[in-house]
Design an enzyme around this catalytic site. Sequence first.
Site, mmCIF file in Angstrom:
data_model
loop_
_atom_site.group_PDB
_atom_site.id
_atom_site.type_symbol
_atom_site.label_atom_id
_atom_site.label_comp_id
_atom_site.label_asym_id
_atom_site.label_seq_id
_atom_site.Cartn_x
_atom_site.Cartn_y
_atom_site.Cartn_z
ATOM 1 N N CYS A 75 0.842 -1.189 0.000
ATOM 2 C CA CYS A 75 0.000 0.000 0.000
ATOM 3 C C CYS A 75 0.882 1.247 0.000
ATOM 4 O O CYS A 75 1.802 1.369 0.801
ATOM 5 C CB CYS A 75 -0.878 -0.049 1.242
ATOM 6 S SG CYS A 75 -1.249 1.525 1.967
ATOM 7 N N GLU A 76 0.615 2.156 -0.921
ATOM 8 C CA GLU A 76 1.476 3.332 -1.029
ATOM 9 C C GLU A 76 1.228 4.350 0.082
ATOM 10 O O GLU A 76 2.023 5.260 0.275
ATOM 11 C CB GLU A 76 1.343 3.987 -2.410
ATOM 12 C CG GLU A 76 0.025 4.675 -2.672
ATOM 13 C CD GLU A 76 -0.025 5.262 -4.084
ATOM 14 O OE1 GLU A 76 0.795 4.876 -4.926
ATOM 15 O OE2 GLU A 76 -0.899 6.105 -4.321
ATOM 16 N N HIS A 77 0.151 4.209 0.791
ATOM 17 C CA HIS A 77 -0.120 5.165 1.874
ATOM 18 C C HIS A 77 0.608 4.808 3.162
ATOM 19 O O HIS A 77 0.920 5.681 3.957
ATOM 20 C CB HIS A 77 -1.632 5.244 2.151
ATOM 21 C CG HIS A 77 -2.419 5.678 0.961
ATOM 22 N ND1 HIS A 77 -3.609 5.105 0.585
ATOM 23 C CD2 HIS A 77 -2.149 6.633 0.032
ATOM 24 C CE1 HIS A 77 -4.048 5.694 -0.519
ATOM 25 N NE2 HIS A 77 -3.185 6.618 -0.878
ATOM 26 N N HIS A 78 0.842 3.506 3.374
ATOM 27 C CA HIS A 78 1.458 3.080 4.635
ATOM 28 C C HIS A 78 2.703 2.225 4.448
ATOM 29 O O HIS A 78 3.371 1.884 5.424
ATOM 30 C CB HIS A 78 0.441 2.298 5.481
ATOM 31 C CG HIS A 78 -0.797 3.074 5.799
ATOM 32 N ND1 HIS A 78 -1.935 3.015 5.036
ATOM 33 C CD2 HIS A 78 -1.043 3.954 6.798
ATOM 34 C CE1 HIS A 78 -2.855 3.826 5.544
ATOM 35 N NE2 HIS A 78 -2.334 4.409 6.616
ATOM 36 N N GLN A 116 -5.003 -0.524 -4.583
ATOM 37 C CA GLN A 116 -5.613 -1.670 -5.277
ATOM 38 C C GLN A 116 -6.406 -1.235 -6.518
ATOM 39 O O GLN A 116 -6.431 -1.939 -7.523
ATOM 40 C CB GLN A 116 -6.509 -2.429 -4.293
ATOM 41 C CG GLN A 116 -6.998 -3.761 -4.849
ATOM 42 C CD GLN A 116 -7.852 -4.522 -3.854
ATOM 43 O OE1 GLN A 116 -7.494 -4.627 -2.688
ATOM 44 N NE2 GLN A 116 -8.982 -5.036 -4.312
ATOM 45 N N CYS A 146 -2.794 -2.555 6.463
ATOM 46 C CA CYS A 146 -2.854 -1.213 7.066
ATOM 47 C C CYS A 146 -4.214 -0.989 7.721
ATOM 48 O O CYS A 146 -4.329 -0.227 8.678
ATOM 49 C CB CYS A 146 -2.535 -0.123 6.037
ATOM 50 S SG CYS A 146 -3.658 -0.042 4.650
#
Length: 187
Positions: A75-78, A116, A146
């Site tokens: 996941c690019e956010h976490h 995703q 996440c």
Amino acid sequence: MIENIKGLTKQLLEEIGEDPSRDGLIKTPDRVAKAWKFFSQGYSANLDDIVNEAIFEEDCSEMIIIRDIEFFSMCEHHMIPFFGRCHVGYLPNKMIIGLSKIPRIVDVFSRRLQIQERLTGQIAKTIEELLDPVGVGVVMEGRHLCMQMRGVEKQNSFATTSAMLGQFRKSAETRAEFLSIISKEKF
Ligand code: ZN
């Protein structure tokens, strides 16, 4: 790259209150750097090399489906994993691709920082570009650590995303055929 990630990992260990020189952690920066090299392989992968000579002309107009392809992404956010299953279907228009190449395409786009939704779209678009099919459908079901690890208390939820192109978008019947096949019990 490896050396820099090692340095950054050592720094991270210190920042969270660890002692990077203790026995259990002494090799951790090296392991983390190697793991990240693997998780980010997709950035340097060459699709042409991967599909190399595996696209054939074939008189086939029935839907081709590969289901339950395992995927692992970050996941690019976490920068925490999300993973699950991917189902790919297409209606060929003269050209077909070797079945084993579809999971390889899923890997190319999974091994990078992702969300995703975008990952699903990239897989569909790539198959569209490679084969110019009548239509493509991709459905992904993913568990996001996440969400699961950070106390959101959604231990059993997973995210479903889909990308439908061409006939899969235009025709409810085509879409329904695809969705019914991928949701059937496995034999
Ligand atoms: Zn996340």
